[in-house]
Scaffold this motif. Structure first.
Motif, PDB file in Angstrom:
ATOM      1  N   ILE A 111       0.851  -1.202   0.000  1.00  0.00           N
ATOM      2  CA  ILE A 111       0.000   0.000   0.000  1.00  0.00           C
ATOM      3  C   ILE A 111       0.883   1.248   0.000  1.00  0.00           C
ATOM      4  CG2 ILE A 111      -1.874   1.220   1.185  1.00  0.00           C
ATOM      5  CD1 ILE A 111      -2.655  -1.486   2.456  1.00  0.00           C
ATOM      6  N   GLN A 112       1.975   1.195   0.774  1.00  0.00           N
ATOM      7  CA  GLN A 112       2.915   2.324   0.780  1.00  0.00           C
ATOM      8  C   GLN A 112       3.465   2.549  -0.634  1.00  0.00           C
ATOM      9  OE1 GLN A 112       3.675   4.500   3.332  1.00  0.00           O
ATOM     10  NE2 GLN A 112       4.800   5.582   1.726  1.00  0.00           N
ATOM     11  N   LYS A 142       1.904   2.102  -3.356  1.00  0.00           N
ATOM     12  CA  LYS A 142       0.883   2.819  -4.137  1.00  0.00           C
ATOM     13  C   LYS A 142       0.958   4.315  -3.849  1.00  0.00           C
ATOM     14  CE  LYS A 142      -2.456  -0.961  -4.303  1.00  0.00           C
ATOM     15  NZ  LYS A 142      -3.728  -1.447  -3.811  1.00  0.00           N
ATOM     16  N   ILE A 143       1.198   4.650  -2.563  1.00  0.00           N
ATOM     17  CA  ILE A 143       1.326   6.073  -2.206  1.00  0.00           C
ATOM     18  C   ILE A 143       2.537   6.667  -2.934  1.00  0.00           C
ATOM     19  CG2 ILE A 143       1.805   7.692  -0.315  1.00  0.00           C
ATOM     20  CD1 ILE A 143       0.275   5.856   1.560  1.00  0.00           C
ATOM     21  N   ARG A 186      -6.847  10.025  -2.658  1.00  0.00           N
ATOM     22  CA  ARG A 186      -6.431   8.628  -2.805  1.00  0.00           C
ATOM     23  C   ARG A 186      -5.336   8.293  -1.775  1.00  0.00           C
ATOM     24  NH1 ARG A 186      -5.472   7.494  -8.842  1.00  0.00           N
ATOM     25  NH2 ARG A 186      -7.339   8.725  -9.058  1.00  0.00           N
ATOM     26  N   LYS A 233      -6.712   7.884   1.631  1.00  0.00           N
ATOM     27  CA  LYS A 233      -7.400   6.596   1.795  1.00  0.00           C
ATOM     28  C   LYS A 233      -6.364   5.486   2.075  1.00  0.00           C
ATOM     29  CE  LYS A 233      -9.035   3.772  -1.338  1.00  0.00           C
ATOM     30  NZ  LYS A 233      -9.357   3.546  -2.715  1.00  0.00           N
ATOM     31  N   TYR A 234      -5.277   5.492   1.280  1.00  0.00           N
ATOM     32  CA  TYR A 234      -4.225   4.479   1.492  1.00  0.00           C
ATOM     33  C   TYR A 234      -3.631   4.614   2.885  1.00  0.00           C
ATOM     34  CZ  TYR A 234      -4.244   3.564  -3.563  1.00  0.00           C
ATOM     35  OH  TYR A 234      -4.590   3.227  -4.836  1.00  0.00           O
ATOM     36  N   GLN A 235      -3.397   5.875   3.289  1.00  0.00           N
ATOM     37  CA  GLN A 235      -2.777   6.080   4.605  1.00  0.00           C
ATOM     38  C   GLN A 235      -3.669   5.565   5.730  1.00  0.00           C
ATOM     39  OE1 GLN A 235      -1.772  10.192   4.361  1.00  0.00           O
ATOM     40  NE2 GLN A 235       0.370   9.786   3.851  1.00  0.00           N
ATOM     41  N   GLN A 253      -5.810   3.171   5.444  1.00  0.00           N
ATOM     42  CA  GLN A 253      -5.746   1.693   5.401  1.00  0.00           C
ATOM     43  C   GLN A 253      -4.519   1.204   6.169  1.00  0.00           C
ATOM     44  OE1 GLN A 253      -5.630   0.573   1.264  1.00  0.00           O
ATOM     45  NE2 GLN A 253      -7.836   0.758   0.987  1.00  0.00           N
TER      46      GLN A 253
END
Ligand code: ATP
Length: 515
Positions: free
Chosen positions: A115-116, A118-119, A145, A148-150, A152
């Motif tokens: 996920i990181q 993706k950021i 976006r 949202k990732y953060q 998660q």
């Protein structure tokens, strides 16, 4: 000159290490033993140089740090007191289809890293789009976006922390299911339950093979320091704050031991325990974080290869902890740990041994169990860090290619290669005379076979910073050429000034002075 850094893999490094005498798989004639390695001639030199840099930076440069060399075997109660018998466990999980075994927490951390990733991708896309006007801080705080990732990530981290902290293995399994984590090899999500697995190796002392004779191979060198705290404090007449440093082997029955020498079952640690007054731990924690980072960066492997990572799950003994992470070919991973260990270890050894492990403070007229600040670095991981930054495949201007190890010259296994241009006409004799003189100051290597070009390439491949070539002109005017590994430039210098020139980049004292 092109540098294909991003393409370099651990596999490239491992096979280079084997081919050039740095590291061999252990007992290779029997097909090796998993996660154990032997260091060859060049590897052991490099390893010794890393140890030397660490030892001198710690022990010689700090008058309040002394060194010891404790035994690997320790009284078994040591490991009861330290918490290792009860708590030195990793949560393991098996995939029923692939039969592969994983660390459950690592599977979850890998998911967080995804996920990181993706950021990071969003950031680099935006940076390209906005050019000079890009404000990363603002972007991270406002982009939907990314936010949202953060969130998660925070949620997963919270759950992981809670399950690790309470030892709730069921919660960890539930999290793996909830995140739909698949086996990275087979893609299967058919997992067993999570179980605890103690990482200590045990064996028997003497001839009695029962529980009473059971002892452990130390899983960390630190305990050898703690049990000697009073011995050292008294015999070296140390006053707080003071440190004890040690380099030595440690053993862990790692669940997954892959990634070459990154995770081994037998490895070496360089640890320093700094004994301090209770209440001063925050200040010393910051002090050692900064000092250790300076030690790393002084080597010139690239400042952007390092970062701090604060621990989410504090070990049973710590009240603050972080890692110095290094950007290895497989990404940022722990290289060194800096831990504020409170008075947990000494206090616990006091309890279990019944011996007082206190310090009488003349300034305050009171006795107390000192607090401890620890710096702990894996020697083999440091070796891998050096190799990861040093290994380069270069395309040269003439279209040819070379593999070069740009090892920091102070650490290079050989500082200089002495090469007679041809193996005749008195050149070898002259070269050996030079060898005989410089070998007292520098680790030097002599090579007479093959074309000079081939010999240069071989020295590049083992990271020798300088090649000195003896030719016919040498016989006339006592001058030699000196070739620089990194620039490949050659220069003519007199034999009389050779040592000074070689010392220029290879002098450890100069490096120590700079940190
Ligand atoms: P990891 O999380 O990678 O298992 P750790 O947090 O358990 O490491 P520590 O107990 O803090 O590691 O050990 C200190 C240092 O020892 C680590 O920073 C690392 O450099 C080294 N080290 C630990 N385990 C291994 C291993 N199995 N192989 C090689 N080096 C190791």
């Amino acid at each position: 000159m092109a540098n294909g850094d991003e393409l370099i893999t651990l596999k490239n490094i491992a096979s280079h290490c084997k081919e050039y005498g740095f590291i061999y798989p252990s007992s290779e004639i029997y097909d090796g033993l998993s996660a154990t390695y032997d260091y060859g001639p060049n590897g052991s030199e490099l390893k010794n140089n890393i140890k030397d840099y660490w030892w001198k930076a710690m022990v010689r440069m700090n008058e309040n740090i002394v060194g010891i060399d404790a035994a690997i075997f320790m009284h078994p109660t040591t490991w009861k007191a330290s918490g290792h018998v009860d708590a030195f466990n990793d949560p393991l999980i098996d995939n029923k289809d692939s039969k592969k075994r994983y660390r459950a927490d690592v599977l979850i951390e890998d998911q967080i890293a995804k996920i990181q990733g993706k950021i990071d991708k969003e950031v680099s896309k935006a940076a390209k789009r906005f050019g000079d006007a890009f404000d990363q801080e603002q972007f991270l705080n406002t982009n939907e976006r990314v936010l949202k990732y953060q969130s998660q990530i925070s949620e997963i981290e919270e759950k992981l922390k809670a399950s690790m902290g309470s030892g709730n293995l069921k919660a960890m399994k539930d999290l793996i299911d909830e995140l739909e984590i698949a086996d990275p090899v087979s893609g299967s999500r058919n997992w067993t339950d999570v179980r605890q697995f103690n990482l200590m190796f045990s064996t028997e002392l003497g001839s009695v093979a029962d529980e009473s004779g059971k002892i452990y191979l130390r899983p960390e060198t630190a305990q050898g320091i703690f049990v000697n705290y009073l011995n050292v404090q008294k015999t070296s007449r140390m006053k707080l704050p003071f440190g004890i440093a040690q380099i030595g082997k440690a053993f862990r029955n790692e669940i997954i031991a892959r990634q070459f020498i990154f995770r081994m079952r037998e490895f070496e640690q360089m640890e320093m325990q700094f004994f301090i007054q209770p209440g001063s731990e925050k200040e010393w924690y910051e002090h050692w974080k900064e000092k250790r980072m300076r030690w790393h960066k002084a080597l010139g492997l690239g400042d952007d290869r390092y970062r701090f990572h604060d621990h989410l799950n504090l070990a049973h003994y710590a009240n603050a902890a972080c890692d110095i992470e290094f950007n290895f070919p497989m990404g940022f991973k722990e290289l060194e740990g800096i831990h504020s260990r409170t008075n947990f270890d000494l206090g616990s050894h006091e309890k279990f041994s019944g011996k007082k492990l206190q310090y009488f403070d003349n300034n305050t007229n009171e006795s107390y169990v000192p607090y401890v600040l620890e710096t702990s670095i894996g020697l083999d991981r440091m070796f891998l860090a050096v190799m990861s930054a040093a290994y380069q495949e270069e395309k040269l201007e003439d279209g040819s290619e070379r593999t070069v190890l740009k090892i920091p010259p102070v650490l290079a296994p050989n500082k200089v290669a002495v090469l007679p241009l041809v193996d005749k006409d008195g050149l070898p004799e002259k070269a050996l005379k030079i060898m005989d003189d410089i070998k007292f100051d520098f680790n030097a290597i002599y090579e007479a076979k093959d074309s000079i070009g081939k010999r240069y390439r071989r020295q590049d491949a083992i990271g020798t910073p300088y090649c000195v070539t003896i030719d016919n002109e040498t016989m006339e005017d006592d001058s030699v050429t000196i070739r620089d590994r990194d620039t490949m430039q050659q220069e003519r210098v007199s034999i009389a000034e050779l040592k000074d020139r070689l010392r220029d980049k290879t002098d450890l004292n100069k490096l120590l002075r700079s940190i």
